[in-house]
Design an enzyme around this catalytic site. Structure first.
Site, PDB file in Angstrom:
ATOM      1  N   HIS A  18       0.746  -1.185  -0.002  1.00  0.00           N
ATOM      2  CA  HIS A  18       0.017  -0.012   0.092  1.00  0.00           C
ATOM      3  C   HIS A  18       0.740   1.230  -0.058  1.00  0.00           C
ATOM      4  CE1 HIS A  18      -2.875  -2.630   2.373  1.00  0.00           C
ATOM      5  NE2 HIS A  18      -3.368  -2.525   1.296  1.00  0.00           N
ATOM      6  N   LYS A  42     -16.612  -7.186   7.494  1.00  0.00           N
ATOM      7  CA  LYS A  42     -15.507  -7.570   7.585  1.00  0.00           C
ATOM      8  C   LYS A  42     -14.842  -7.379   8.927  1.00  0.00           C
ATOM      9  CE  LYS A  42     -11.624  -7.724   4.086  1.00  0.00           C
ATOM     10  NZ  LYS A  42     -10.797  -6.962   2.992  1.00  0.00           N
ATOM     11  N   ARG A  91      -2.196  -6.290  -8.759  1.00  0.00           N
ATOM     12  CA  ARG A  91      -1.089  -7.066  -8.246  1.00  0.00           C
ATOM     13  C   ARG A  91      -1.009  -8.186  -9.335  1.00  0.00           C
ATOM     14  NH1 ARG A  91      -3.286  -8.326  -2.799  1.00  0.00           N
ATOM     15  NH2 ARG A  91      -5.046  -8.224  -4.190  1.00  0.00           N
ATOM     16  N   SER A 129      -3.192  -8.085   3.249  1.00  0.00           N
ATOM     17  CA  SER A 129      -3.315  -7.964   4.710  1.00  0.00           C
ATOM     18  C   SER A 129      -3.656  -9.166   5.282  1.00  0.00           C
ATOM     19  CB  SER A 129      -4.185  -6.878   4.924  1.00  0.00           C
ATOM     20  OG  SER A 129      -3.798  -5.558   4.170  1.00  0.00           O
TER      21      SER A 129
END
Ligand code: COA
Length: 166
Positions: A18, A42, A91, A129
């Site tokens: 990030h 979440k 990514r 993460s």
């Protein structure tokens, strides 16, 4: 005209991937607002306030990085911010698939919603993460994946959660 970028995410926790993206966005945009999403579905390790403090600490010397949180739809938050563009990191191929439908759904909701995609530097392309949380939770080393002070806080938090679950 230069624009303001909004970088949305959960940031639980903020990783070097990030940070890399934010730093690379700074020469392009006047300001980068890191927008932490409040997502009731979440379950996070760090509270919203903790994540906000951590990100502020990392960018304390750069007043062009702003940290905020938002609840509800991203398009509603972005609409409130004038002349803003959302930045997203890509990514892998699978990120592309996801980002394509994410961007298209957002444009369906708000036709002037625009995103800018930046390719993640290769050393961060496997990071997420949840992967960091899993490695730390199982006692592995995440050196180079996130700032030391965040890794330390994560280690402590996961350890105390494990103890209280016993
Ligand atoms: N480097 C390292 N890791 C990265 C990364 C990068 N450049 N980019 C993303 N990641 C990681 C994130 O940490 C995240 O990890 P996790 O799933 O283990 O937590 C994962 O890749 C996925 O990232 P992302 O897609 O950005 O998910 P997110 O949960 O961080 O954020 C929101 C998603 C908040 C942007 C999105 O859910 C949202 O806009 N929510 C608001 C509600 C809404 O509008 N929904 C519908 C829109 S159509």
């Amino acid at each position: 005209m230069k624009k303001h970028a909004i970088y949305p995410g959960s940031f639980d926790p903020l990783s070097n991937g990030h940070i890399n993206l934010i730093e690379r966005a700074l020469p392009i945009f006047e300001t980068v607002t890191v927008a932490i999403a409040v997502n009731a579905r979440k379950k996070t390790v760090f509270s919203l306030e903790e994540r906000e403090e951590m990100i502020k600490e990392v960018f304390k010397k750069n007043d062009r990085v702003i940290v905020e949180s938002f609840e509800g739809l991203l398009v509603d938050y972005v609409t409130k911010k004038k002349t803003s563009i959302v930045i997203r990191g890509i990514r892998t191929n699978s990120d592309f698939e996801y980002e394509l439908s994410f961007a298209q759904a957002n444009r369906h909701l708000t036709p002037n919603f625009e995103s800018v995609f930046m390719m993640t530097d290769p050393q961060y392309s496997y990071l997420s993460s949840s992967m960091i949380r899993e490695i730390v939770g199982l006692g592995g080393s995440t050196r180079g994946m996130l700032p030391d002070f965040i890794e330390e806080a994560l280690r402590k938090r996961l350890k105390s959660q494990k103890l209280s679950a016993k």
